[in-house]
Design a protein around this motif. Structure first.
Motif, short mmCIF file in Angstrom:
data_model
loop_
_atom_site.label_atom_id
_atom_site.label_comp_id
_atom_site.label_asym_id
_atom_site.label_seq_id
_atom_site.Cartn_x
_atom_site.Cartn_y
_atom_site.Cartn_z
N TYR A 1 -6.50 10.90 4.36
CA TYR A 1 -7.64 10.16 2.53
C TYR A 1 -8.26 11.29 2.86
CZ TYR A 1 -11.40 8.70 4.94
OH TYR A 1 -13.13 8.55 5.32
N GLU B 1 0.95 -1.26 0.23
CA GLU B 1 -0.54 0.07 0.09
C GLU B 1 1.12 1.60 0.08
OE1 GLU B 1 -3.02 -0.13 3.22
OE2 GLU B 1 -2.41 2.40 3.42
N ARG C 1 -6.94 1.39 -0.92
CA ARG C 1 -6.21 2.55 -0.12
C ARG C 1 -5.47 3.61 0.28
NH1 ARG C 1 -6.39 -2.64 3.05
NH2 ARG C 1 -4.07 -2.89 3.06
N LEU D 1 -8.73 3.17 6.72
CA LEU D 1 -8.36 3.84 6.87
C LEU D 1 -8.57 5.02 8.32
CD1 LEU D 1 -7.81 5.24 3.08
CD2 LEU D 1 -5.76 4.02 4.69
N ALA E 1 -12.26 -0.05 2.73
CA ALA E 1 -11.46 0.28 2.74
C ALA E 1 -10.92 2.09 2.92
CB ALA E 1 -10.51 0.44 1.29
N ARG E 2 -12.46 2.66 3.22
CA ARG E 2 -12.28 3.53 3.66
C ARG E 2 -12.34 3.39 4.70
NH1 ARG E 2 -16.93 5.20 1.10
NH2 ARG E 2 -15.87 6.01 -1.16
#
Lengths: 92, 604
Positions: free
Chosen positions: B428, B318, B383, B421, B417-418
């Motif tokens: 992000y 990532e 991500r 994070l 993914a959000r």
């Protein structure tokens, strides 16, 4: 004195005639004085050339004609025939 | 088309420009072997060298066999087979013949003989031939290594004076990129099309390329002088001084033409009548972002992230991806960057994933299908994209969507993914999620997909392949894949209409966007955004500036009713040929034939 003998054999080996059986065939053919050839579907190879034999792509079930010409033609074809029947010493 | 004369090869014009250079033939299929034509007086020495190498190989193999235990059975039989092959008249006589008659150096002659023998196995219908091929290969390689051991220093690009023209069967993207650092002035490959990666990379590097020139690696020898005309798709072998002079002039004219086009780079892309069309760039290397700006692109319409995955055993992390994306986003800001999630599988493989053997990889586990199987890897990429979005405008685009459910599954992964994070406290920003429309099912479902996607981008390379059922890598049918096929134009019309009804933008990022003769139809059909290779931005911008939207719309209405690509091409050529002619010719005086195809002047 020179005989011509030919006989048709079927390939019994599961994986066809790949390098090892063909090596046995060449080694056997080389013991005889006769000129020998192997034919499959109109394609002919010198029985003393591994590459030539491999290029015939003899898969299981293929029918090939073994031909010998020379003083020991009969014995040569018999010896090669034994190889075919014994699957060239392979188990399957 | 006229028969190719002995002094020239005809291929596909894959990257414009004209180069003169010395050939370097690379055989990427195996070890690089030198290929050169020998003089008659060298023949005997070359045959002796071959025989020496064969007996050295034989001695090596015998020594190995003798060391084997007597009960090694099978193993020693294989060695026996290889030893017999080394003595085989088929191998020795054919190779010696190639040296004596065709005046090939020993390595080249041997490789050709081995290839000829293998061709027979290739035609066999069972997979027995594999073992045979590798046996023949093994023996051939063994002798080759003996030959090269004494002479591997003979030919390397560095030993050639002046710019080198690289000749290869085909080049991987990594090859092309690595070779660009050397003094390479042009590429020629046996296979490929104008959308294959060699072609794309050559254009990115502004080097002329001719691809799909059959037998180039067989007919050209290292050291031969060549002219590569990437405008016409012609390679001239051993040209005389006058031809070289003419070629240099053409090359200079082309460079002047490109410079002149560059002058409009600060202007926005719009039609003659002032209708704006967003013009963005397709890139696959981060360094190309700067090139895109340089050529006047208004953002990145397609960043092919899969190139982060090739030539490595593990997928990129990532963080590594984030750093790469951030660099591109920062370079392009305030312009938008469209990041496409990895499009692997099909014809692009990565050693980072285990791909099944597929009968039909284009219809197999590729792109979003692979992503949804490798969800951890996919989310790591999402991500990285979300984090990069904190540094400038980013859009995320998913390739090969063929059903609404797939888009929903991707959305769920993006949501996950959000929240990952969020949980880790990383910075992000949210991103619009759009899709590539490149399957016939996506075209048919465009109205419903448009309700759930933030934007569309039509990928014409795959759309053409799937809609017309043509494998673009298959030289026998590739010529049937025509961008201006009415079936393709109708598909585009349908997708554009669906996007418009839903109020989302519709881009087009396939090779078609850079084909100048397609632009009038695309403008007429209402495409909002075009994304092309960086090098093509100036000429597309110039072409758009010569088109009136009303004329394009009239054209679109007409061509949608036409029965075939021939009619469409003829009609477009008659209406728009005159205004686009000089752009198509790279600054030269090209002509349209009666059939609507564009022809550059012949030269001697």
């Amino acid at each position: 004195m020179s005989d011509v003998v030919s006989e048709i054999f079927e390939v019994l080996n599961e994986r066809g005639l790949h390098a090892r059986p063909m090596t046995r065939l060449v080694q056997t053919a080389s013991r005889f004085q006769s000129e020998m050839s192997v034919e499959r579907d109109g394609q002919v190879a010198n029985a003393k050339s591994v590459m030539g034999l491999l290029m015939l792509c003899c898969h299981k079930g293929a029918r090939v004609t073994v031909r010998a010409e020379g003083p020991d033609a009969g014995a040569a074809v018999t010896a090669i025939g034994e190889l075919f029947k014994s699957r060239f010493g392979e188990s399957a | 088309m006229s028969e190719p004369s002995p002094g020239r090869l005809l291929g596909i014009a894959a990257s414009p420009g004209v180069a003169v250079g010395t050939a370097f033939v690379v055989d990427r299929r195996k070890v690089a072997i030198p290929r050169r034509h020998i003089e008659a007086r060298e023949v005997d020495a070359e045959v002796a060298r071959l025989r020496g190498a064969m007996s050295a190989a034989r001695a090596q193999l015998s020594a190995v066999r003798d060391k084997l235990a007597p009960d090694a059975g099978e193993h020693s039989l294989i060695l026996e087979a290889h030893l017999l092959m080394l003595d085989d008249t088929l191998l020795t006589e054919q190779t010696e013949r190639a040296i004596r008659v065709e005046k090939m150096n020993a390595e080249w002659a041997l490789r050709q003989t081995v290839e000829n023998i293998k061709e027979v196995f290739d035609r066999a219908d069972q997979d027995y031939f594999r073992e045979r091929r590798s046996d023949v290969d093994f023996v051939g390689e063994r002798v080759l290594r003996q030959l090269l051991g004494a002479s591997s220093e003979i030919v390397k690009p560095l030993d050639l004076s002046g710019p080198v023209v690289l000749i290869a069967h085909e080049l991987s993207p990594a090859d092309t990129a690595a070779l660009a650092r050397a003094d390479v002035s042009a590429f020629v490959t046996d296979v490929g099309t104008s959308t294959s990666h060699t072609a794309i990379m050559a254009r990115a590097l502004s080097l002329p390329a001719v691809v799909g020139a059959p037998d180039a690696t067989r007919r050209i020898a290292t050291g031969d002088r060549l002219i590569v005309d990437g405008l016409r798709g012609v390679v001239m072998l051993q040209p005389d001084d006058d031809a070289v002079y003419q070629a240099q002039l053409r090359g200079e004219r082309y460079i002047a033409f490109v410079r002149a086009l560059q002058c409009n780079r600060a202007r926005p892309a719009e039609t003659l009548c002032g209708h704006p069309i967003r013009l963005r760039a397709n890139i696959e290397l981060p360094a190309e972002a700067a090139v895109a700006i340089d050529h006047g692109a208004d953002g990145i319409g397609l960043y092919r992230t899969e190139f982060l995955y090739v030539d490595r055993s593990e997928p990129p992390s990532e963080d590594e991806q984030f750093e790469t994306f951030r660099r591109i986003v920062e370079t392009m800001a305030p312009r938008t960057v469209t990041l496409r999630t990895f499009d692997l599988g099909g014809d692009k493989f990565s050693t980072a994933f285990r791909f099944p053997r597929e009968m039909n990889p284009a219809l197999g586990l590729r792109a979003v299908r692979l992503a949804l199987r490798e969800r951890e890897v996919f989310r790591a990429q999402l991500r990285a994209m979300l984090r990069a979005a904190a540094y400038g405008p980013v859009r995320v685009m998913v390739p090969m969507i063929s059903a609404v459910d797939e888009l929903r599954a991707v959305k769920a992964e993006l949501d996950l993914a959000r929240s990952e994070l969020e949980a880790s406290g990383k910075v992000y920003a949210d991103v619009p999620l759009g899709i590539m429309v490149e399957t016939p099912s996506a075209v048919m479902m465009a109205d419903l997909l448009a309700r759930e996607a933030a934007f569309f981008s039509i990928g014409t390379n795959d759309l053409i392949q799937y809609s017309l059922a043509i494998d673009r890598g298959n030289e026998h049918v590739a010529h049937l894949a025509r961008s201006l096929d009415p079936a393709i134009l109708r598909s585009i019309a349908r997708v554009v209409d669906a996007a418009r009804s839903a109020g989302i933008p519709c881009a087009l990022c396939g090779a078609m966007a850079g084909q100048l003769m397609c632009l009038p139809a695309l403008v007429g059909l209402g495409v909002d955004e075009l994304s092309v290779e960086p090098a093509a931005v100036p000429e597309v911008k110039a072409a758009l500036g010569r088109l009136s939207r009303a004329a394009c719309q009239a054209l679109a209405a007409e061509v949608l009713a036409m029965p075939g690509a021939d009619e469409v091409e003829c009609h477009v050529a008659s209406l728009f040929g005159p205004v686009l002619r000089d752009l198509l010719a790279g600054g030269e005086a090209g002509q349209f034939s009666e059939t609507g195809s564009f022809v550059l002047p012949e030269y001697g």
